[in-house]
Every structure is written in C-alpha cells, then in structure tokens.
Motif scaffolding. Structure first.
Motif, PDB file in Angstrom:
ATOM      1  N   ASN A  36      53.419 -68.604 140.755  1.00 15.33           N
ATOM      2  CA  ASN A  36      53.444 -67.206 140.300  1.00 15.33           C
ATOM      3  C   ASN A  36      52.359 -66.872 139.283  1.00 15.33           C
ATOM      4  OD1 ASN A  36      54.357 -68.436 137.966  1.00 15.33           O
ATOM      5  ND2 ASN A  36      56.330 -67.386 137.867  1.00 15.33           N
ATOM      6  N   LEU A  37      51.392 -67.768 139.071  1.00 15.25           N
ATOM      7  CA  LEU A  37      50.441 -67.552 137.970  1.00 15.25           C
ATOM      8  C   LEU A  37      49.022 -67.258 138.447  1.00 15.25           C
ATOM      9  CD1 LEU A  37      51.598 -70.271 135.422  1.00 15.25           C
ATOM     10  CD2 LEU A  37      52.061 -67.803 135.407  1.00 15.25           C
ATOM     11  N   LEU A  95      63.847 -71.631 134.069  1.00 15.79           N
ATOM     12  CA  LEU A  95      64.713 -70.452 134.080  1.00 15.79           C
ATOM     13  C   LEU A  95      64.997 -70.007 135.504  1.00 15.79           C
ATOM     14  CD1 LEU A  95      62.900 -68.424 131.274  1.00 15.79           C
ATOM     15  CD2 LEU A  95      65.204 -69.394 131.126  1.00 15.79           C
ATOM     16  N   ARG A 173      61.999 -56.810 129.518  1.00 14.89           N
ATOM     17  CA  ARG A 173      62.018 -57.540 130.784  1.00 14.89           C
ATOM     18  C   ARG A 173      62.211 -59.035 130.504  1.00 14.89           C
ATOM     19  NH1 ARG A 173      59.070 -62.224 132.745  1.00 14.89           N
ATOM     20  NH2 ARG A 173      59.698 -62.377 134.917  1.00 14.89           N
ATOM     21  N   PRO A 175      62.900 -62.907 132.884  1.00 13.30           N
ATOM     22  CA  PRO A 175      62.861 -63.435 134.254  1.00 13.30           C
ATOM     23  C   PRO A 175      64.227 -63.292 134.940  1.00 13.30           C
ATOM     24  CG  PRO A 175      61.840 -64.971 132.724  1.00 13.30           C
ATOM     25  CD  PRO A 175      62.526 -63.933 131.897  1.00 13.30           C
ATOM     26  N   PHE A 196      58.156 -62.048 137.906  1.00  5.45           N
ATOM     27  CA  PHE A 196      56.899 -61.949 137.163  1.00  5.45           C
ATOM     28  C   PHE A 196      55.880 -61.053 137.878  1.00  5.45           C
ATOM     29  CE2 PHE A 196      52.783 -63.593 135.556  1.00  5.45           C
ATOM     30  CZ  PHE A 196      52.963 -63.185 134.253  1.00  5.45           C
ATOM     31  N   GLU A 212      58.821 -60.973 127.307  1.00  2.42           N
ATOM     32  CA  GLU A 212      58.674 -62.200 126.526  1.00  2.42           C
ATOM     33  C   GLU A 212      58.106 -63.289 127.418  1.00  2.42           C
ATOM     34  OE1 GLU A 212      61.502 -63.586 128.810  1.00  2.42           O
ATOM     35  OE2 GLU A 212      61.560 -64.824 127.012  1.00  2.42           O
ATOM     36  N   ILE A 217      50.187 -67.093 128.976  1.00  3.28           N
ATOM     37  CA  ILE A 217      50.476 -66.163 130.084  1.00  3.28           C
ATOM     38  C   ILE A 217      50.135 -64.734 129.676  1.00  3.28           C
ATOM     39  CG2 ILE A 217      52.388 -65.084 131.358  1.00  3.28           C
ATOM     40  CD1 ILE A 217      53.375 -67.732 132.078  1.00  3.28           C
TER      41      ILE A 217
HETATM   42  O1  X2X Z   1      58.369 -64.902 134.890  1.00  4.70           O
HETATM   43  C1  X2X Z   1      57.970 -65.333 133.810  1.00  4.70           C
HETATM   44  O2  X2X Z   1      58.120 -64.709 132.758  1.00  4.70           O
HETATM   45  C2  X2X Z   1      57.293 -66.678 133.767  1.00  4.70           C
HETATM   46  C3  X2X Z   1      55.904 -66.548 134.344  1.00  4.70           C
HETATM   47  O3  X2X Z   1      57.201 -67.137 132.451  1.00  4.70           O
HETATM   48  C4  X2X Z   1      58.135 -67.618 134.531  1.00  4.70           C
HETATM   49  O4  X2X Z   1      57.708 -68.228 135.469  1.00  4.70           O
HETATM   50  C5  X2X Z   1      59.544 -67.740 134.096  1.00  4.70           C
END
Ligand code: X2X
Length: 334
Positions: A36-37, A95, A173, A175, A196, A212, A217
């Motif tokens: 997801n990054l 998470l 917001r 996760p 995200f 947060e 990130i």
């Molecule tokens: O979704 C988020 O905030 C992140 C990028 O930190 C996670 O993958 C939980």
C-alpha cells in the motif's frame, strides 16, 4: 541461406532457451507482491532490491513482481487476494492483518512501547513468534523479521493536539482496525476507518480533519500538503508483516525457500535501519514543508485510556498469554 534455416530449426527448443540469458526466460515460480505504499518508501526500495537478489540467486527460477501503492486495491482487497492466492505476497500492517488474526494487533496497544529496543526485543522474540504462529493458522506464512512502519503520530488541519482533551470530537481517519477505533474512541475522538488508498483525498476534501501515521509515510505520501499540524503523540508502534500465501510457500522447493527467506528477512533488517535514519531528518523536512510540529507528553492520553477501560478490555480480547508476553517487554500496562 536455406541450410542456415534448416540447421536453426533443428536446434531443440530447450537449448535455445538455455542459450538465452537466464533472466529472459519465464521464471519457474513467478509471483505477485502487492503493498500500500508509494515506491519511494524504504519498504518498496528494499523489497525491490530483495526481488533482484532472489532472481539472481535462484538463477532466474523465482521472480517477484511488485505492485506498489495500492495498484491492486486497498489493504482489505489485498488481504483477500493473498488468502485466495490471487497474489502471493503482501505486507499488511499489524493493524490490518488483525482483521483476520486478532492477536496480531498486540504490538499496537496504545503507548505500550517506549523505544525501538523494546520493539525489536519483543517482535524478534517471544511476542513476534506467538503472532507468527497465529498467522500460520490462517494458512499464511509470515517471514521472521517484521518490517518497520514506525511510531504513529497525529496530524490535523484544525489544531495541534497537546493533551488528551484536544482529541475531543476530533474527526480522525484510522486504518481498518478495531484496535485503532477502540483507542481513539477511548480518547474521546470520532474515528473513521478508511483504507490508506483513500487517506489523501479524504483529508483534501475534508471528509476527515485528522489522520495518524508514522512520519516517513506523512513524508512520502505528501500528507503535509493537506494537513497543517503534526503532534508527536507516539501513540502506537506499527510494523509490517511480510506474508506469503500458504500454498505458494508450501509448493516452493526448500532450497529456494531458503534463498527467498534470507533475502526478505535481510532486506527487512536494512529497511529498519532506513527508517531509523529517516527518523533523524524527517521532522526538519516536514517543518520545512510547512507542518507545525509539537511534542505532547503522553501522561494525559495514558490516563484517559486507563479510565476508559481500554487496557483491561484489550487484555481480555488478546488473552492473558499474549498480554504477558507484551508486558515482559514493556512492563505492566493494566
Ligand atoms: O493505512 C495506514 O495508515 C498505514 C499505511 O500506516 C498502514 O498500512 C496501517
């Protein structure tokens, strides 16, 4: 001319393939890895290097194609895909994988860890082993070394968070994570779960006022463009489990498993170092990009969570065994 053609056609296919550089052949094991990054995050940089090393050390037999930045969907979609075998590898935050394996969120108990010695002591030790075992029961394989996301910090477009009272009614917001919802409700905020992939736009369009995440990130996803204040609350330590689909992993011959696991675990250790180095420069960088940074003390948050029954509730939900392993690393919590 004719004779050249005839002699070429006589060459068996296999030896033509053998004459090509090994990388150009279709790999025997061709895998998809989704995350997801953004590509600029150390997780993607080190994963890319690991994939290159794996291709080389397996002589082209194992190829991992990376799909970064939610190209294959948000976390919830990728978690479903890695379970079904639609993708082979995924790096969910603790998470996020906790929506499937509840105890995996235990490292994210609010204000549990105070530094990285405690974090890696626990996650490379008994607590991490306990969680990996729980993950394996969902027919997923978790590599040994967790990758770093970081200590989560609070940003807002409205006002800095200086004490727990500033959380009152905050539209923040979080996760897709029951623990995060419970914690922010305990603090008096109004948390909303979003993947995200939706964070930047939901801040931009003011669906939420706050979010947060760890500072690296906030930096690589450019959240400073849509936020004004950043409060170093350090409320959760969060990491990524590098996981594989269970059947994918079982089918891989053991010599190749060794190469893949070594490359991924070693890349994970380097990625931890990258985040550590980034943490030294990222505050100044975010300030220069216009974020106003403040450093609240943690006592009012801890007290409020204790009074809300947060710790006793989650001790019950995670179970005594896991909770004791956490407390062995961080001291008494509840
Ligand atoms: O979704 C988020 O905030 C992140 C990028 O930190 C996670 O993958 C939980």
């Amino acid at each position: 001319r004719r004779s050249v053609l005839r002699s070429l056609s006589a060459v068996p296919v296999a030896s033509v393939a053998a004459a090509l550089p090994s990388m150009a052949r279709a790999a025997e094991f061709s895998y998809k890895y989704g995350n997801n990054l953004p590509v600029t995050h150390p997780l993607n940089i080190r994963a890319q290097q690991a994939a290159g090393r794996i291709l080389k050390e397996t002589k082209g037999r194992v190829e991992i194609k990376i799909f970064p930045n939610n190209q294959l969907g948000g976390d919830t979609d990728m978690l479903a895909q890695v379970r079904s075998g639609g993708i082979d590898f995924f790096t969910p935050s603790a998470l996020v994988i906790a929506t499937l394996v509840p105890v995996a969120a235990i490292n994210a108990v609010g204000f549990a860890f105070s530094d990285y010695n405690q974090v890696w002591g626990a996650m490379d030790g008994k607590l991490g082993a306990y969680v990996r075992d729980a993950i394996s029961k969902s027919h997923l394989y978790a590599f040994e070394k967790m990758w770093d996301n970081g200590f989560r910090q609070t940003t807002s477009s409205k006002a800095p968070v200086t004490t727990a009272r500033d959380m009152d009614g905050l539209k923040i917001r979080v996760p897709v994570s029951p623990l995060s919802i419970s914690m922010f409700k305990g603090l008096g905020a109004a948390p909303v779960s979003l993947q995200f992939s939706e964070v930047y736009s939901s801040l931009q369009t003011k669906i939420v006022d706050a979010q947060e995440n760890p500072l690296p990130i906030i930096q690589v996803a450019k959240l400073y463009e849509v936020q004004k204040f950043c409060s170093l609350t350090n409320h959760i330590w969060d990491g990524y489990w590098f996981i594989a689909n269970g059947s994918t992993w079982e089918k891989l011959p053991s010599d190749l498993k060794t190469i893949v696991a070594r490359a991924i675990n070693e890349a994970g250790l380097q990625q931890r170092d990258d985040i550590k180095k980034l943490n030294e420069s990222v505050v100044a960088d975010l300030q220069s990009k216009g974020l106003a940074i403040n450093r609240p003390a943690s006592d009012t948050f801890r007290t409020k969570l204790r009074e809300a029954g947060f710790y006793s509730e989650w001790k019950g939900r995670f179970g005594g065994e896991a909770w004791n392993l956490l407390e062995q690393s961080v001291g008494k919590l509840a």
